[in-house]
Design an enzyme around this catalytic site. Sequence first.
Site, short mmCIF file in Angstrom:
data_model
loop_
_atom_site.label_atom_id
_atom_site.label_comp_id
_atom_site.label_asym_id
_atom_site.label_seq_id
_atom_site.Cartn_x
_atom_site.Cartn_y
_atom_site.Cartn_z
N CYS A 68 -22.55 43.32 -8.00
CA CYS A 68 -21.61 42.12 -8.32
C CYS A 68 -20.53 41.95 -7.27
O CYS A 68 -20.30 41.25 -6.66
CB CYS A 68 -21.05 42.61 -9.81
N HIS A 92 -21.89 40.98 -4.22
CA HIS A 92 -21.92 39.61 -4.09
C HIS A 92 -20.95 38.78 -4.02
O HIS A 92 -20.66 37.86 -3.35
CB HIS A 92 -22.56 39.32 -5.47
N GLU A 93 -19.72 38.97 -4.73
CA GLU A 93 -18.39 38.57 -4.60
C GLU A 93 -17.86 38.48 -3.56
O GLU A 93 -17.19 37.65 -2.97
CB GLU A 93 -17.55 38.80 -6.01
N VAL A 94 -17.97 39.81 -2.79
CA VAL A 94 -17.30 39.98 -1.53
C VAL A 94 -18.01 39.36 -0.51
O VAL A 94 -17.22 38.79 0.48
CB VAL A 94 -17.21 41.35 -1.17
N LEU A 119 -16.40 35.92 -0.69
CA LEU A 119 -15.24 35.74 -0.09
C LEU A 119 -15.13 35.76 1.47
O LEU A 119 -14.18 35.11 2.09
CB LEU A 119 -14.18 36.94 -0.66
#
Length: 165
Positions: free
Chosen positions: A130, A133-135, A138
């Site tokens: 997760c 995925h989120e980095v 960004l």
Amino acid sequence: MTVRPIVKFPDIALRTPAAPVETFDNELRQLADDLLETMRAAPGVGITGPHIGVLKRITVIELSPEDGVRIYVNPVIEETSQTLQRHTEGSVSMPGVTEEIERPDRITLRYQTITGEEQREEATGFLATCLQHEVDQLDGVFWLQRLSRLKRDRAIKKWQKLARG
């Protein structure tokens, strides 16, 4: 707390790197609260500023109620393991479309808290997936970019069909 509209694929905000957060104030706390409410309403387990059109380096993750809410400001992955794992991924910006992606199973992350305190964290398993995925998000890397061309084309066709209704 407000549920905000989610930017949908292929919006340019999903491919635009987010700017570092420099001010740690009530506005940032409100953004984190809004991200949490928006993610829960989607539903999802992770969301970033760009998912709601706010190009700031903040992500909120809630894998389960038991794990609690995690807020990461200005996250940067410092290290990744050589060992890989596969997880099914998707996006609140592309609901109904998922695909299996292979990523390192352990990472070391540097980030700031909602109050600006510097932190380092080691994550494994689903949390590591997760966070990566989120980095990526960004950094302006939408999850589809981690797929082979064939899988990416298939996912986009599925999304287009879902979006048409």
